[in-house]
Enzyme design. Sequence first.
Site, PDB file in Angstrom:
ATOM      1  CD  GLU A  60      46.372  36.286  36.194  1.00  0.00           C
ATOM      2  OE1 GLU A  60      46.190  35.580  35.205  1.00  0.00           O
ATOM      3  OE2 GLU A  60      47.122  35.990  37.126  1.00  0.00           O
ATOM      4  CG  HIS A  70      46.391  42.388  43.001  1.00  0.00           C
ATOM      5  ND1 HIS A  70      47.423  42.614  43.877  1.00  0.00           N
ATOM      6  CD2 HIS A  70      46.891  41.665  41.977  1.00  0.00           C
ATOM      7  CE1 HIS A  70      48.511  42.052  43.381  1.00  0.00           C
ATOM      8  NE2 HIS A  70      48.219  41.459  42.250  1.00  0.00           N
TER       9      HIS A  70
HETATM   10  N1  COA Z   1      35.089  38.221  42.168  1.00  0.00           N
HETATM   11  C1  COA Z   1      34.154  38.173  43.137  1.00  0.00           C
HETATM   12  N2  COA Z   1      34.426  38.392  44.432  1.00  0.00           N
HETATM   13  C2  COA Z   1      35.698  38.649  44.755  1.00  0.00           C
HETATM   14  C3  COA Z   1      36.721  38.706  43.788  1.00  0.00           C
HETATM   15  C4  COA Z   1      36.368  38.488  42.449  1.00  0.00           C
HETATM   16  N3  COA Z   1      37.261  38.523  41.485  1.00  0.00           N
HETATM   17  N4  COA Z   1      37.892  38.970  44.400  1.00  0.00           N
HETATM   18  C5  COA Z   1      37.622  39.073  45.709  1.00  0.00           C
HETATM   19  N5  COA Z   1      36.291  38.870  45.923  1.00  0.00           N
HETATM   20  C6  COA Z   1      35.610  38.896  47.194  1.00  0.00           C
HETATM   21  C7  COA Z   1      35.780  37.566  47.921  1.00  0.00           C
HETATM   22  O1  COA Z   1      34.772  36.649  47.600  1.00  0.00           O
HETATM   23  C8  COA Z   1      35.728  38.002  49.365  1.00  0.00           C
HETATM   24  O2  COA Z   1      34.385  38.131  49.735  1.00  0.00           O
HETATM   25  P1  COA Z   1      33.845  37.587  51.152  1.00  0.00           P
HETATM   26  O3  COA Z   1      34.640  38.355  52.164  1.00  0.00           O
HETATM   27  O4  COA Z   1      32.398  37.913  51.118  1.00  0.00           O
HETATM   28  O5  COA Z   1      34.152  36.133  51.169  1.00  0.00           O
HETATM   29  C9  COA Z   1      36.353  39.391  49.361  1.00  0.00           C
HETATM   30  O6  COA Z   1      36.207  39.886  48.036  1.00  0.00           O
HETATM   31  C10 COA Z   1      37.821  39.367  49.719  1.00  0.00           C
HETATM   32  O7  COA Z   1      38.468  38.400  48.904  1.00  0.00           O
HETATM   33  P2  COA Z   1      39.788  37.604  49.314  1.00  0.00           P
HETATM   34  O8  COA Z   1      39.824  36.284  48.631  1.00  0.00           O
HETATM   35  O9  COA Z   1      39.950  37.614  50.797  1.00  0.00           O
HETATM   36  O10 COA Z   1      40.895  38.558  48.739  1.00  0.00           O
HETATM   37  P3  COA Z   1      42.358  38.122  48.414  1.00  0.00           P
HETATM   38  O11 COA Z   1      43.196  39.304  48.596  1.00  0.00           O
HETATM   39  O12 COA Z   1      42.748  36.904  49.139  1.00  0.00           O
HETATM   40  O13 COA Z   1      42.199  37.690  46.891  1.00  0.00           O
HETATM   41  C11 COA Z   1      42.497  37.252  44.660  1.00  0.00           C
HETATM   42  C12 COA Z   1      42.922  38.124  45.853  1.00  0.00           C
HETATM   43  C13 COA Z   1      43.248  37.704  43.425  1.00  0.00           C
HETATM   44  C14 COA Z   1      42.832  35.771  44.958  1.00  0.00           C
HETATM   45  C15 COA Z   1      40.963  37.408  44.438  1.00  0.00           C
HETATM   46  O14 COA Z   1      40.640  38.762  44.219  1.00  0.00           O
HETATM   47  C16 COA Z   1      40.450  36.526  43.318  1.00  0.00           C
HETATM   48  O15 COA Z   1      40.170  35.357  43.553  1.00  0.00           O
HETATM   49  N6  COA Z   1      40.328  37.078  42.064  1.00  0.00           N
HETATM   50  C17 COA Z   1      39.873  36.305  40.942  1.00  0.00           C
HETATM   51  C18 COA Z   1      41.003  35.460  40.390  1.00  0.00           C
HETATM   52  C19 COA Z   1      42.039  36.305  39.685  1.00  0.00           C
HETATM   53  O16 COA Z   1      41.730  37.246  38.979  1.00  0.00           O
HETATM   54  N7  COA Z   1      43.313  35.927  39.894  1.00  0.00           N
HETATM   55  C20 COA Z   1      44.423  36.634  39.344  1.00  0.00           C
HETATM   56  C21 COA Z   1      45.106  37.474  40.368  1.00  0.00           C
HETATM   57  S1  COA Z   1      46.363  38.507  39.674  1.00  0.00           S
END
Ligand code: COA
Length: 359
Positions: free
Chosen positions: A299, A246
Amino acid sequence: MNEFRPGLEGVVAIQTEIAEPDREGGALRYRGVDIEELVGRVPYEKVWGLLVDENLEPGMPDPEPYEPKSLTGNAPADLQSETACLSAEWNLKKLVDIDLEETRDDLARLSAQMMAIVAQSAAVRDGREPAGDDVVAEGETAAEKFVLRWRGEADPTHVRAIDTYWICTAEHGLNASTFTARVVASTGADCGAAMSAAVGALSGPLHGGAPARVLPMLDEVARTGDPEGYVKGVLDRRGRIMGFGHRIYRAEDPRSRILKRTAKELGSPRVEVAEELERVALAALQERHPERVLATNVEFWSAVVLDIAEIPHDLTPAMFASARVAGWSAHILEEKRTGRLIRPSAQYVGPGTRSLSSV
Ligand code: COA
Protein backbone atom coordinates in the site's frame (compact mmCIF):
# COMPACT_ATOMS: atom_id res chain seq x y z
CA MET A 1 -7.82 -28.46 15.17
CA ASN A 2 -9.22 -26.92 18.35
CA GLU A 3 -6.56 -24.33 19.14
CA PHE A 4 -7.91 -20.77 18.96
CA ARG A 5 -5.79 -18.37 16.87
CA PRO A 6 -6.79 -14.66 17.03
CA GLY A 7 -7.37 -13.35 13.51
CA LEU A 8 -7.08 -16.98 12.26
CA GLU A 9 -3.37 -16.26 11.74
CA GLY A 10 -1.66 -19.27 10.18
CA VAL A 11 -4.91 -21.27 9.97
CA VAL A 12 -5.24 -23.08 6.63
CA ALA A 13 -8.87 -22.60 5.64
CA ILE A 14 -8.80 -23.51 1.93
CA GLN A 15 -6.59 -25.10 -0.70
CA THR A 16 -6.09 -22.99 -3.80
CA GLU A 17 -4.50 -23.29 -7.23
CA ILE A 18 -4.73 -19.58 -7.99
CA ALA A 19 -1.93 -17.83 -6.14
CA GLU A 20 -0.36 -17.62 -2.77
CA PRO A 21 2.35 -15.25 -1.62
CA ASP A 22 5.73 -16.89 -1.20
CA ARG A 23 6.15 -15.87 2.42
CA GLU A 24 9.90 -16.26 2.72
CA GLY A 25 11.03 -15.57 -0.83
CA GLY A 26 9.19 -12.32 -1.34
CA ALA A 27 7.70 -13.39 -4.69
CA LEU A 28 4.10 -13.45 -5.87
CA ARG A 29 3.02 -15.83 -8.62
CA TYR A 30 -0.36 -15.97 -10.37
CA ARG A 31 -1.06 -19.57 -11.47
CA GLY A 32 2.69 -20.10 -11.16
CA VAL A 33 3.74 -17.03 -13.22
CA ASP A 34 5.79 -14.41 -11.35
CA ILE A 35 4.12 -11.00 -11.48
CA GLU A 36 7.51 -9.54 -12.46
CA GLU A 37 6.98 -11.28 -15.83
CA LEU A 38 3.50 -9.87 -16.30
CA VAL A 39 3.94 -6.16 -15.58
CA GLY A 40 4.56 -4.23 -18.80
CA ARG A 41 4.11 -7.33 -20.98
CA VAL A 42 0.40 -8.09 -20.78
CA PRO A 43 -2.39 -5.71 -19.81
CA TYR A 44 -4.56 -6.22 -16.74
CA GLU A 45 -7.51 -7.73 -18.63
CA LYS A 46 -5.29 -10.62 -19.80
CA VAL A 47 -4.04 -11.11 -16.25
CA TRP A 48 -7.73 -11.44 -15.31
CA GLY A 49 -7.86 -14.30 -17.85
CA LEU A 50 -4.74 -15.91 -16.39
CA LEU A 51 -6.21 -15.86 -12.90
CA VAL A 52 -9.78 -16.87 -13.73
CA ASP A 53 -9.38 -19.14 -16.79
CA GLU A 54 -5.70 -20.04 -16.45
CA ASN A 55 -5.46 -18.64 -19.95
CA LEU A 56 -4.63 -15.12 -21.14
CA GLU A 57 -7.33 -15.44 -23.80
CA PRO A 58 -10.02 -14.24 -24.02
CA GLY A 59 -9.44 -12.29 -20.80
CA MET A 60 -11.89 -9.90 -19.19
CA PRO A 61 -14.49 -8.57 -21.67
CA ASP A 62 -15.51 -4.95 -22.14
CA PRO A 63 -18.43 -3.86 -19.96
CA GLU A 64 -21.85 -4.06 -21.58
CA PRO A 65 -23.97 -0.90 -21.87
CA TYR A 66 -25.51 -0.30 -18.45
CA GLU A 67 -26.75 2.72 -16.53
CA PRO A 68 -25.92 2.56 -12.78
CA LYS A 69 -28.96 3.19 -10.58
CA SER A 70 -27.81 6.05 -8.35
CA LEU A 71 -24.21 7.16 -8.13
CA THR A 72 -23.24 9.41 -5.22
CA GLY A 73 -19.63 10.04 -6.19
CA ASN A 74 -18.37 8.05 -3.19
CA ALA A 75 -16.75 5.31 -5.28
CA PRO A 76 -16.23 2.60 -2.62
CA ALA A 77 -19.85 2.93 -1.44
CA ASP A 78 -21.19 3.22 -5.00
CA LEU A 79 -19.28 0.13 -6.02
CA GLN A 80 -20.62 -1.94 -3.16
CA SER A 81 -24.26 -0.90 -3.60
CA GLU A 82 -24.29 -0.90 -7.42
CA THR A 83 -22.69 -4.35 -7.52
CA ALA A 84 -25.38 -5.66 -5.18
CA CYS A 85 -28.00 -4.05 -7.48
CA LEU A 86 -26.57 -5.88 -10.50
CA SER A 87 -27.71 -9.18 -8.98
CA ALA A 88 -31.30 -7.99 -9.32
CA GLU A 89 -30.90 -5.96 -12.53
CA TRP A 90 -29.31 -8.87 -14.37
CA ASN A 91 -31.36 -11.48 -12.57
CA LEU A 92 -28.21 -13.38 -11.64
CA LYS A 93 -28.91 -16.95 -10.62
CA LYS A 94 -27.71 -18.51 -7.39
CA LEU A 95 -24.42 -20.36 -7.61
CA VAL A 96 -26.12 -23.57 -6.51
CA ASP A 97 -28.39 -23.37 -9.58
CA ILE A 98 -25.78 -22.75 -12.31
CA ASP A 99 -22.83 -24.60 -13.82
CA LEU A 100 -19.20 -23.49 -13.93
CA GLU A 101 -19.50 -21.92 -17.37
CA GLU A 102 -22.42 -19.70 -16.39
CA THR A 103 -20.62 -18.78 -13.14
CA ARG A 104 -17.54 -17.76 -15.11
CA ASP A 105 -19.66 -15.64 -17.48
CA ASP A 106 -21.47 -13.92 -14.61
CA LEU A 107 -18.10 -13.11 -13.03
CA ALA A 108 -16.71 -11.74 -16.30
CA ARG A 109 -19.75 -9.48 -16.80
CA LEU A 110 -19.60 -8.31 -13.21
CA SER A 111 -15.85 -7.64 -13.23
CA ALA A 112 -16.04 -5.45 -16.33
CA GLN A 113 -19.11 -3.61 -15.04
CA MET A 114 -17.58 -3.02 -11.62
CA MET A 115 -14.62 -1.24 -13.22
CA ALA A 116 -17.00 0.91 -15.27
CA ILE A 117 -19.00 1.77 -12.13
CA VAL A 118 -15.84 3.02 -10.38
CA ALA A 119 -14.94 5.20 -13.39
CA GLN A 120 -18.50 6.56 -13.59
CA SER A 121 -18.62 7.27 -9.85
CA ALA A 122 -15.26 9.04 -10.06
CA ALA A 123 -16.61 11.25 -12.86
CA VAL A 124 -19.65 12.14 -10.73
CA ARG A 125 -17.28 12.98 -7.87
CA ASP A 126 -15.47 15.37 -10.21
CA GLY A 127 -18.80 16.96 -11.20
CA ARG A 128 -18.70 15.79 -14.79
CA GLU A 129 -20.62 13.37 -16.98
CA PRO A 130 -18.86 10.04 -17.55
CA ALA A 131 -17.71 9.71 -21.18
CA GLY A 132 -19.96 7.78 -23.54
CA ASP A 133 -19.20 4.37 -25.04
CA ASP A 134 -18.00 5.93 -28.33
CA VAL A 135 -15.17 7.77 -26.49
CA VAL A 136 -14.34 4.74 -24.32
CA ALA A 137 -14.13 2.49 -27.40
CA GLU A 138 -11.06 4.44 -28.54
CA GLY A 139 -9.06 2.93 -25.67
CA GLU A 140 -6.97 -0.16 -26.27
CA THR A 141 -6.66 -1.63 -22.78
CA ALA A 142 -8.97 -1.88 -19.79
CA ALA A 143 -6.85 0.73 -17.99
CA GLU A 144 -7.06 3.16 -20.91
CA LYS A 145 -10.81 2.64 -21.25
CA PHE A 146 -11.20 3.19 -17.51
CA VAL A 147 -9.43 6.55 -17.66
CA LEU A 148 -11.34 7.56 -20.80
CA ARG A 149 -14.69 6.74 -19.18
CA TRP A 150 -13.75 8.77 -16.14
CA ARG A 151 -12.00 11.77 -17.69
CA GLY A 152 -12.81 11.71 -21.41
CA GLU A 153 -9.08 11.65 -22.21
CA ALA A 154 -6.25 9.36 -21.19
CA ASP A 155 -2.68 10.39 -20.38
CA PRO A 156 -0.43 7.38 -21.23
CA THR A 157 1.54 7.84 -17.98
CA HIS A 158 -1.68 7.61 -15.97
CA VAL A 159 -2.71 4.52 -17.93
CA ARG A 160 0.62 2.78 -17.26
CA ALA A 161 0.49 3.65 -13.56
CA ILE A 162 -3.02 2.20 -13.23
CA ASP A 163 -2.29 -0.92 -15.29
CA THR A 164 0.81 -1.69 -13.21
CA TYR A 165 -1.06 -1.10 -9.97
CA TRP A 166 -3.99 -3.29 -11.08
CA ILE A 167 -1.70 -6.16 -12.10
CA CYS A 168 0.24 -6.01 -8.82
CA THR A 169 -2.93 -6.06 -6.72
CA ALA A 170 -5.14 -8.39 -8.81
CA GLU A 171 -4.84 -11.33 -6.41
CA HIS A 172 -3.25 -12.15 -3.10
CA GLY A 173 -4.43 -15.42 -1.61
CA LEU A 174 -6.86 -15.61 1.26
CA ASN A 175 -6.92 -11.98 2.38
CA ALA A 176 -9.97 -10.61 4.23
CA SER A 177 -12.01 -9.60 1.15
CA THR A 178 -11.27 -12.81 -0.76
CA PHE A 179 -12.19 -14.87 2.28
CA THR A 180 -15.44 -12.87 2.47
CA ALA A 181 -16.17 -13.55 -1.22
CA ARG A 182 -15.58 -17.27 -0.69
CA VAL A 183 -17.71 -17.42 2.46
CA VAL A 184 -20.63 -15.82 0.60
CA ALA A 185 -20.06 -18.00 -2.48
CA SER A 186 -19.93 -21.11 -0.27
CA THR A 187 -23.54 -20.44 0.78
CA GLY A 188 -24.63 -20.77 -2.86
CA ALA A 189 -25.52 -17.06 -3.17
CA ASP A 190 -25.16 -15.33 -6.57
CA CYS A 191 -21.89 -13.82 -7.83
CA GLY A 192 -23.09 -10.22 -7.33
CA ALA A 193 -23.71 -10.89 -3.63
CA ALA A 194 -20.25 -12.41 -3.22
CA MET A 195 -18.52 -9.56 -5.07
CA SER A 196 -20.36 -6.75 -3.25
CA ALA A 197 -19.62 -8.34 0.13
CA ALA A 198 -15.95 -8.47 -0.82
CA VAL A 199 -15.98 -4.74 -1.67
CA GLY A 200 -17.20 -3.97 1.86
CA ALA A 201 -14.44 -6.07 3.42
CA LEU A 202 -11.82 -4.25 1.40
CA SER A 203 -12.80 -0.74 2.48
CA GLY A 204 -11.09 -0.83 5.90
CA PRO A 205 -7.64 0.73 6.43
CA LEU A 206 -6.11 -2.55 7.63
CA HIS A 207 -6.80 -4.18 4.26
CA GLY A 208 -7.47 -2.00 1.20
CA GLY A 209 -7.89 1.45 2.62
CA ALA A 210 -4.29 2.20 3.67
CA PRO A 211 -3.15 4.14 0.55
CA ALA A 212 -5.76 6.76 1.40
CA ARG A 213 -3.76 7.40 4.59
CA VAL A 214 -0.29 7.18 3.07
CA LEU A 215 -0.43 10.40 1.03
CA PRO A 216 -1.48 12.63 3.96
CA MET A 217 1.45 11.06 5.84
CA LEU A 218 3.85 11.92 2.99
CA ASP A 219 2.40 15.45 2.82
CA GLU A 220 2.99 15.88 6.55
CA VAL A 221 6.61 14.67 6.31
CA ALA A 222 7.23 16.91 3.27
CA ARG A 223 5.83 19.86 5.22
CA THR A 224 7.84 19.32 8.39
CA GLY A 225 10.96 17.79 6.78
CA ASP A 226 11.17 15.59 9.87
CA PRO A 227 10.46 11.90 9.13
CA GLU A 228 12.10 10.79 12.40
CA GLY A 229 9.78 13.03 14.43
CA TYR A 230 6.75 11.84 12.51
CA VAL A 231 7.54 8.14 12.90
CA LYS A 232 8.42 8.51 16.60
CA GLY A 233 5.17 10.39 17.22
CA VAL A 234 3.06 7.63 15.65
CA LEU A 235 4.89 4.80 17.41
CA ASP A 236 4.91 6.57 20.80
CA ARG A 237 1.14 6.76 20.77
CA ARG A 238 1.02 3.10 19.65
CA GLY A 239 -0.34 4.06 16.24
CA ARG A 240 0.37 2.26 12.96
CA ILE A 241 2.51 3.60 10.17
CA MET A 242 0.39 3.02 7.12
CA GLY A 243 1.98 0.93 4.39
CA PHE A 244 4.20 -1.19 6.66
CA GLY A 245 3.76 -4.68 8.06
CA HIS A 246 2.03 -7.67 6.59
CA ARG A 247 0.23 -10.73 7.92
CA ILE A 248 1.95 -13.03 5.42
CA TYR A 249 5.29 -11.70 4.22
CA ARG A 250 8.37 -12.22 6.33
CA ALA A 251 10.48 -10.74 3.52
CA GLU A 252 10.13 -7.80 1.15
CA ASP A 253 6.69 -7.55 -0.45
CA PRO A 254 7.42 -8.10 -4.16
CA ARG A 255 4.57 -5.80 -5.17
CA SER A 256 6.17 -3.00 -3.20
CA ARG A 257 9.40 -3.54 -5.15
CA ILE A 258 7.65 -3.31 -8.55
CA LEU A 259 5.54 -0.32 -7.57
CA LYS A 260 8.55 1.55 -6.21
CA ARG A 261 10.41 0.96 -9.48
CA THR A 262 7.35 2.15 -11.42
CA ALA A 263 7.05 5.30 -9.29
CA LYS A 264 10.67 6.12 -10.16
CA GLU A 265 10.33 5.29 -13.85
CA LEU A 266 7.22 7.44 -14.16
CA GLY A 267 8.94 10.33 -12.40
CA SER A 268 6.78 10.81 -9.30
CA PRO A 269 7.78 13.98 -7.44
CA ARG A 270 7.01 12.17 -4.18
CA VAL A 271 9.74 9.53 -4.54
CA GLU A 272 12.35 11.41 -2.51
CA VAL A 273 10.12 11.99 0.54
CA ALA A 274 8.69 8.46 0.28
CA GLU A 275 12.15 6.87 0.22
CA GLU A 276 13.27 8.92 3.20
CA LEU A 277 10.15 8.08 5.21
CA GLU A 278 10.49 4.40 4.23
CA ARG A 279 14.10 4.30 5.42
CA VAL A 280 13.26 5.91 8.76
CA ALA A 281 10.09 3.85 9.31
CA LEU A 282 11.82 0.53 8.58
CA ALA A 283 14.62 1.32 11.02
CA ALA A 284 12.19 2.39 13.77
CA LEU A 285 9.93 -0.64 13.28
CA GLN A 286 12.92 -2.97 13.36
CA GLU A 287 14.07 -1.37 16.61
CA ARG A 288 10.64 -1.57 18.26
CA HIS A 289 9.74 -5.04 16.95
CA PRO A 290 12.96 -7.00 16.53
CA GLU A 291 10.88 -10.20 16.88
CA ARG A 292 8.87 -9.49 13.71
CA VAL A 293 9.71 -8.46 10.13
CA LEU A 294 7.72 -5.30 9.48
CA ALA A 295 8.62 -4.43 5.89
CA THR A 296 7.09 -2.05 3.37
CA ASN A 297 3.80 -3.47 2.11
CA VAL A 298 1.98 -2.99 -1.18
CA GLU A 299 0.00 0.00 0.00
CA PHE A 300 2.89 2.39 0.59
CA TRP A 301 4.18 2.55 -2.99
CA SER A 302 0.66 1.97 -4.35
CA ALA A 303 -0.26 5.34 -2.92
CA VAL A 304 2.63 6.98 -4.78
CA VAL A 305 1.84 5.21 -8.08
CA LEU A 306 -1.87 6.04 -7.86
CA ASP A 307 -0.94 9.63 -7.15
CA ILE A 308 0.93 9.71 -10.48
CA ALA A 309 -2.39 8.89 -12.14
CA GLU A 310 -3.97 11.71 -10.10
CA ILE A 311 -6.27 9.35 -8.22
CA PRO A 312 -7.76 11.22 -5.23
CA HIS A 313 -6.90 9.32 -2.05
CA ASP A 314 -10.48 8.67 -0.98
CA LEU A 315 -10.87 6.76 -4.23
CA THR A 316 -8.03 4.33 -3.57
CA PRO A 317 -10.14 1.57 -1.93
CA ALA A 318 -12.28 1.52 -5.09
CA MET A 319 -9.15 1.31 -7.25
CA PHE A 320 -8.01 -1.62 -5.16
CA ALA A 321 -11.42 -3.24 -5.57
CA SER A 322 -11.24 -2.69 -9.36
CA ALA A 323 -7.99 -4.62 -9.44
CA ARG A 324 -9.14 -7.34 -7.09
CA VAL A 325 -12.20 -8.30 -9.21
CA ALA A 326 -9.83 -10.77 -10.90
CA GLY A 327 -8.78 -12.49 -7.68
CA TRP A 328 -12.32 -12.51 -6.29
CA SER A 329 -13.67 -13.99 -9.52
CA ALA A 330 -11.03 -16.70 -9.56
CA HIS A 331 -11.75 -17.60 -5.93
CA ILE A 332 -15.54 -17.57 -6.34
CA LEU A 333 -15.14 -19.94 -9.28
CA GLU A 334 -12.77 -22.14 -7.31
CA GLU A 335 -15.18 -22.14 -4.37
CA LYS A 336 -17.98 -23.19 -6.72
CA ARG A 337 -15.79 -25.97 -8.10
CA THR A 338 -14.34 -27.35 -4.89
CA GLY A 339 -15.97 -25.68 -1.94
CA ARG A 340 -18.09 -26.72 0.95
CA LEU A 341 -20.17 -24.37 3.14
CA ILE A 342 -17.62 -22.37 5.17
CA ARG A 343 -18.76 -22.47 8.76
CA PRO A 344 -16.01 -22.41 11.41
CA SER A 345 -16.67 -22.80 15.12
CA ALA A 346 -16.57 -20.33 17.98
CA GLN A 347 -15.31 -21.18 21.43
CA TYR A 348 -17.81 -19.91 23.98
CA VAL A 349 -16.09 -17.97 26.78
CA GLY A 350 -19.12 -16.07 28.15
CA PRO A 351 -20.91 -16.40 31.50
CA GLY A 352 -21.95 -19.83 32.78
CA THR A 353 -25.59 -20.82 33.10
CA ARG A 354 -27.50 -18.27 35.18
CA SER A 355 -31.01 -17.04 35.79
CA LEU A 356 -32.59 -14.07 34.07
CA SER A 357 -32.98 -12.33 37.46
CA SER A 358 -29.18 -12.27 37.91
CA VAL A 359 -28.72 -10.11 34.80
N1 COA B 1 3.14 0.41 12.34
C1 COA B 1 3.43 0.28 13.65
N2 COA B 1 3.38 -0.89 14.30
C2 COA B 1 3.01 -1.97 13.61
C3 COA B 1 2.68 -1.90 12.24
C4 COA B 1 2.77 -0.65 11.60
N3 COA B 1 2.49 -0.50 10.33
N4 COA B 1 2.33 -3.13 11.81
C5 COA B 1 2.42 -3.94 12.87
N5 COA B 1 2.83 -3.23 13.96
C6 COA B 1 3.04 -3.75 15.29
C7 COA B 1 1.72 -3.87 16.04
O1 COA B 1 1.39 -2.70 16.74
C8 COA B 1 1.99 -5.04 16.95
O2 COA B 1 2.68 -4.56 18.07
P1 COA B 1 2.31 -5.05 19.56
O3 COA B 1 2.54 -6.53 19.53
O4 COA B 1 3.26 -4.29 20.42
O5 COA B 1 0.88 -4.70 19.76
C9 COA B 1 2.94 -5.92 16.16
O6 COA B 1 3.57 -5.08 15.21
C10 COA B 1 2.22 -7.04 15.43
O7 COA B 1 1.15 -6.47 14.69
P2 COA B 1 -0.19 -7.24 14.31
O8 COA B 1 -1.32 -6.28 14.17
O9 COA B 1 -0.39 -8.40 15.23
O10 COA B 1 0.21 -7.84 12.91
P3 COA B 1 -0.81 -8.31 11.83
O11 COA B 1 -0.16 -9.38 11.08
O12 COA B 1 -2.14 -8.60 12.40
O13 COA B 1 -0.98 -6.97 11.00
C11 COA B 1 -1.30 -5.38 9.37
C12 COA B 1 -0.83 -6.81 9.68
C13 COA B 1 -1.13 -5.11 7.89
C14 COA B 1 -2.79 -5.24 9.75
C15 COA B 1 -0.45 -4.38 10.20
O14 COA B 1 0.92 -4.54 9.90
C16 COA B 1 -0.90 -2.94 10.00
O15 COA B 1 -1.83 -2.51 10.67
N6 COA B 1 -0.24 -2.18 9.07
C17 COA B 1 -0.61 -0.82 8.80
C18 COA B 1 -1.82 -0.77 7.89
C19 COA B 1 -1.48 -1.20 6.48
O16 COA B 1 -0.44 -0.86 5.95
N7 COA B 1 -2.41 -1.96 5.88
C20 COA B 1 -2.23 -2.48 4.56
C21 COA B 1 -1.89 -3.93 4.59
S1 COA B 1 -1.48 -4.57 2.99
